[in-house]
Design an enzyme around this catalytic site. Structure first.
Site, PDB file in Angstrom:
ATOM      1  N   CYS A 284     -13.975  33.988  26.201  1.00 17.96           N
ATOM      2  CA  CYS A 284     -14.867  33.164  27.029  1.00 17.96           C
ATOM      3  C   CYS A 284     -15.404  31.948  26.267  1.00 17.96           C
ATOM      4  CB  CYS A 284     -15.980  34.047  27.597  1.00 17.96           C
ATOM      5  SG  CYS A 284     -16.733  33.319  29.037  1.00 17.96           S
TER       6      CYS A 284
ATOM      7  N   HIS B 280     -14.215  39.725  29.270  1.00 16.49           N
ATOM      8  CA  HIS B 280     -15.160  40.534  28.497  1.00 16.49           C
ATOM      9  C   HIS B 280     -14.880  41.995  28.855  1.00 16.49           C
ATOM     10  CE1 HIS B 280     -17.857  37.251  27.277  1.00 16.49           C
ATOM     11  NE2 HIS B 280     -17.768  36.782  28.501  1.00 16.49           N
TER      12      HIS B 280
HETATM   13  N1  GLN Z   1     -21.265  29.370  28.490  1.00 13.66           N
HETATM   14  C1  GLN Z   1     -19.873  29.487  28.931  1.00 13.66           C
HETATM   15  C2  GLN Z   1     -19.725  29.528  30.467  1.00 13.66           C
HETATM   16  O1  GLN Z   1     -20.676  29.840  31.157  1.00 13.66           O
HETATM   17  C3  GLN Z   1     -19.259  30.753  28.362  1.00 13.66           C
HETATM   18  C4  GLN Z   1     -19.931  32.007  28.890  1.00 13.66           C
HETATM   19  C5  GLN Z   1     -19.443  33.269  28.215  1.00 13.66           C
HETATM   20  O2  GLN Z   1     -19.072  33.271  27.042  1.00 13.66           O
HETATM   21  N2  GLN Z   1     -19.502  34.405  28.979  1.00 13.66           N
HETATM   22  O3  GLN Z   1     -18.641  29.276  30.973  1.00 13.66           O
END
Ligand code: GLN
Length: 242
Positions: A94, A193
């Site tokens: 992510c 995740h």
């Molecule tokens: N801040 C980034 C987004 O919202 C990554 C979020 C994350 O790592 N879950 O896309």
């Protein structure tokens, strides 16, 4: 026979470890140790210089934590690109994945420079993608990857960067092109995740084999583990949106 070993760098775990992405490091470590493969893990913090390793892992995080890490990574962009070209394995989840590209433009604030390990870029969208994901790959057995997404970033792959696979369930990279994740050489990025690897042991082993090949300069087969429980868990999640 000499004991096999690999070294892993966990990049900025104090900042980028959203939704327990640390579980990926634990999985890699255990699946090596269960085979008698020695694993050296170095946690990299802000201010540390990143040294040579066989595998580099970076988790996800909110925009603020990404901002803190982006500058640190960018300082070491040249070294990390050399590591990529020497066959090192990278896994970014992510927010970490987003920094593997050329830039991440959050909804508010400055654009974050990425380290261009893969030809891709990310811009924050208005909608947050949250939910279970199933991806169909063409390089794993079983073909599927399962996990959970929570991101507003929309990632677009360019040039020689290939997706990890097709979305079966979920939004993936941008909710438009039907693909999830990215790969260039041995650099892998994904929005999954969960954490990802405990429920996808076949992908964990794929990465371990690549890291061993990087370390020894040749393919090193892995002893088969009894993954019955893990694969049953994986299969119970395939295709499930809820
Ligand atoms: N801040 C980034 C987004 O919202 C990554 C979020 C994350 O790592 N879950 O896309």
């Amino acid at each position: 026979m000499e004991e096999l070993k690999i070294s892993i760098a966990h990049l900025y775990p104090q900042l980028l470890n959203l939704y327990g992405d640390m579980g990926n490091i634990i999985t890699l470590k255990k699946r090596c140790e269960w085979r008698g493969i020695n694993v050296e893990i170095e946690n990299i913090s802000v201010g540390d210089s990143i040294k040579e390793h066989d595998l580099y892992f970076i988790g996800g995080g909110q925009d603020k934590q990404q901002q803190e890490v982006a500058g640190e990574l960018y300082k070491q962009k040249k070294f990390l690109a050399e590591e990529r070209d020497n066959g090192a394995v990278f896994l970014g989840i992510c927010g970490g994945y987003q920094l593997f590209g050329h830039y991440y433009k959050p909804f508010e604030g400055e654009e974050l420079k990425g380290i261009s390990l893969m030809d891709a870029y990310t811009v924050a969208g208005k909608k947050r993608f949250i939910g279970n994901v199933t991806v169909e790959t063409d390089f794993l057995t079983p073909k599927t990857l399962v996990g959970f997404e929570n991101h507003s970033g929309l990632t677009y792959l360019e040039g020689d960067t290939k997706p990890l696979g097709k979305n079966i369930v979920g939004n993936g990279n941008n909710g438009q092109d039907g693909f999830e994740g990215g790969r260039y050489k041995n650099v892998f990025g994904t929005y999954l995740h969960g954490s990802l690897l405990p429920k996808n042991p076949h992908f964990a082993d794929y990465l371990i084999e690549l890291a061993l090949e990087k370390h020894y300069g040749k393919k090193v087969g892995l002893l088969k583990l009894d993954d019955d429980f893990e694969i049953k868990t994986h299969e119970s999640l395939v295709g499930k949106a809820y």
